[in-house]
Design a protein around this motif. Sequence first.
Motif, short mmCIF file in Angstrom:
data_model
loop_
_atom_site.label_atom_id
_atom_site.label_comp_id
_atom_site.label_asym_id
_atom_site.label_seq_id
_atom_site.Cartn_x
_atom_site.Cartn_y
_atom_site.Cartn_z
N MET A 122 0.85 -1.18 0.00
CA MET A 122 0.00 0.00 0.00
C MET A 122 0.89 1.24 0.00
SD MET A 122 -2.85 0.96 2.83
CE MET A 122 -4.11 2.04 2.39
N PRO A 123 0.60 2.22 -0.88
CA PRO A 123 1.43 3.43 -0.93
C PRO A 123 1.36 4.22 0.37
CG PRO A 123 0.01 3.28 -2.86
CD PRO A 123 -0.43 2.22 -1.91
N THR A 124 2.45 4.89 0.67
CA THR A 124 2.46 5.76 1.86
C THR A 124 1.91 7.14 1.53
OG1 THR A 124 4.72 6.46 1.43
CG2 THR A 124 4.41 4.56 2.89
N THR A 125 1.78 7.45 0.25
CA THR A 125 1.24 8.75 -0.14
C THR A 125 -0.27 8.68 -0.26
OG1 THR A 125 1.49 8.29 -2.49
CG2 THR A 125 3.34 9.37 -1.38
N ALA A 126 -0.90 9.84 -0.23
CA ALA A 126 -2.36 9.94 -0.36
C ALA A 126 -2.74 10.65 -1.65
CB ALA A 126 -2.93 10.68 0.84
N GLY A 127 -1.89 10.57 -2.67
CA GLY A 127 -2.17 11.23 -3.94
C GLY A 127 -1.36 12.50 -4.10
N PHE A 128 -1.72 13.30 -5.08
CA PHE A 128 -1.00 14.54 -5.36
C PHE A 128 -1.46 15.65 -4.44
CE2 PHE A 128 -0.31 12.43 -9.42
CZ PHE A 128 1.03 12.68 -9.61
N ASN A 129 -0.51 16.46 -3.98
CA ASN A 129 -0.80 17.66 -3.22
C ASN A 129 -0.96 18.83 -4.17
OD1 ASN A 129 0.56 20.26 -1.95
ND2 ASN A 129 -0.49 19.15 -0.31
N HIS A 130 -0.01 19.00 -5.08
CA HIS A 130 -0.09 20.08 -6.05
C HIS A 130 0.76 19.78 -7.27
CE1 HIS A 130 3.65 21.32 -4.01
NE2 HIS A 130 3.96 21.88 -5.18
N VAL A 131 0.48 20.51 -8.33
CA VAL A 131 1.32 20.54 -9.52
C VAL A 131 1.74 21.99 -9.67
CG1 VAL A 131 1.37 20.27 -12.03
CG2 VAL A 131 0.16 18.60 -10.63
N ALA A 132 3.00 22.22 -9.96
CA ALA A 132 3.50 23.58 -10.16
C ALA A 132 3.72 23.82 -11.65
CB ALA A 132 4.80 23.78 -9.39
N THR A 133 3.35 25.00 -12.10
CA THR A 133 3.49 25.34 -13.51
C THR A 133 3.94 26.79 -13.63
OG1 THR A 133 2.39 25.24 -15.67
CG2 THR A 133 1.07 25.98 -13.81
N LEU A 134 4.39 27.15 -14.81
CA LEU A 134 4.90 28.50 -15.08
C LEU A 134 3.99 29.20 -16.08
CD1 LEU A 134 8.65 27.59 -15.70
CD2 LEU A 134 7.59 28.30 -13.54
N THR A 135 3.89 30.50 -15.96
CA THR A 135 3.15 31.31 -16.91
C THR A 135 3.80 32.68 -17.02
OG1 THR A 135 0.97 32.18 -17.53
CG2 THR A 135 1.53 32.23 -15.18
N ALA A 136 3.58 33.33 -18.14
CA ALA A 136 4.04 34.71 -18.31
C ALA A 136 2.94 35.70 -17.91
CB ALA A 136 4.48 34.95 -19.75
N ASP A 137 1.71 35.21 -17.67
CA ASP A 137 0.58 36.08 -17.33
C ASP A 137 -0.26 35.42 -16.22
OD1 ASP A 137 -1.66 37.71 -17.18
OD2 ASP A 137 -1.91 37.86 -19.36
N LEU A 138 0.14 35.64 -14.98
CA LEU A 138 -0.51 35.01 -13.84
C LEU A 138 -1.99 35.39 -13.74
CD1 LEU A 138 -0.17 33.20 -11.34
CD2 LEU A 138 0.47 35.25 -10.06
N ASP A 139 -2.32 36.65 -13.94
CA ASP A 139 -3.71 37.08 -13.81
C ASP A 139 -4.61 36.35 -14.80
OD1 ASP A 139 -3.07 38.91 -11.77
OD2 ASP A 139 -2.58 40.47 -13.24
N ASN A 140 -4.15 36.17 -16.02
CA ASN A 140 -4.92 35.48 -17.05
C ASN A 140 -5.14 34.02 -16.69
OD1 ASN A 140 -6.25 35.36 -19.62
ND2 ASN A 140 -4.41 34.43 -20.47
N ILE A 141 -4.10 33.34 -16.21
CA ILE A 141 -4.22 31.93 -15.85
C ILE A 141 -5.14 31.76 -14.64
CG2 ILE A 141 -2.91 29.99 -14.84
CD1 ILE A 141 -2.72 30.18 -17.88
N VAL A 142 -5.01 32.63 -13.64
CA VAL A 142 -5.89 32.55 -12.47
C VAL A 142 -7.35 32.74 -12.90
CG1 VAL A 142 -6.58 33.75 -10.35
CG2 VAL A 142 -4.17 33.18 -10.74
N LYS A 143 -7.62 33.69 -13.76
CA LYS A 143 -8.99 33.92 -14.23
C LYS A 143 -9.50 32.70 -14.98
CE LYS A 143 -11.91 37.05 -16.96
NZ LYS A 143 -12.96 36.10 -16.89
N PHE A 144 -8.67 32.12 -15.85
CA PHE A 144 -9.10 30.96 -16.62
C PHE A 144 -9.49 29.80 -15.71
CE2 PHE A 144 -8.16 26.88 -18.62
CZ PHE A 144 -8.98 26.94 -19.74
N TYR A 145 -8.64 29.42 -14.77
CA TYR A 145 -8.94 28.27 -13.90
C TYR A 145 -10.10 28.58 -12.94
CZ TYR A 145 -5.20 25.57 -15.83
OH TYR A 145 -4.43 24.87 -16.71
N SER A 146 -10.24 29.83 -12.55
CA SER A 146 -11.38 30.22 -11.72
C SER A 146 -12.68 30.11 -12.52
CB SER A 146 -11.21 31.64 -11.20
OG SER A 146 -10.08 31.72 -10.36
N ASP A 147 -12.67 30.60 -13.75
CA ASP A 147 -13.86 30.55 -14.60
C ASP A 147 -14.17 29.13 -15.07
OD1 ASP A 147 -14.04 33.30 -14.36
OD2 ASP A 147 -13.32 33.72 -16.39
#
Length: 135
Positions: A1-26
């Motif tokens: 049995m794995p000791t992990t409980a799945g993914f906590n987060h994925v990290a990614t890069l963008t040149a336009d943080l506001d645009n990406i935040v709006k997209f994932y929020s919408d």
Amino acid sequence: MPTTAGFNHVATLTADLDNIVKFYSDAFEAVVTFEMAAREGHPRMAILDLGGGAALNVFEVPAEEIIGERRRIGGRGPIDHFGLAVDSLATLEATRDRLRELGADIGEIQRLGGEWSLFFRDPDGMELEVCCHAG
């Protein structure tokens, strides 16, 4: 049995943080749980709660510092794509419709083994996937 409980987060890069935040929020009703202004040695960032204990950590960097070809399998770097989970085919279909309304470049819902899958591109051109269990 794995000791992990799945993914906590994925990290990614963008040149336009506001645009990406709006997209994932919408598109996914993601909620910003943390924001940090740029400081010496660390770029501006936001953490988006994607539900189910998973997060997307997004760092804003100059476009010329993002290495790879986001539209080509094998050229995207060590993390090719990530998949977001939804609870049902109905939710996946609603997500597809919402992505279309947002003007996202999307594919068709397809059956991949025991999962329903929908590939799409975010505003940076990164190919991602939304999945749910079939059955």
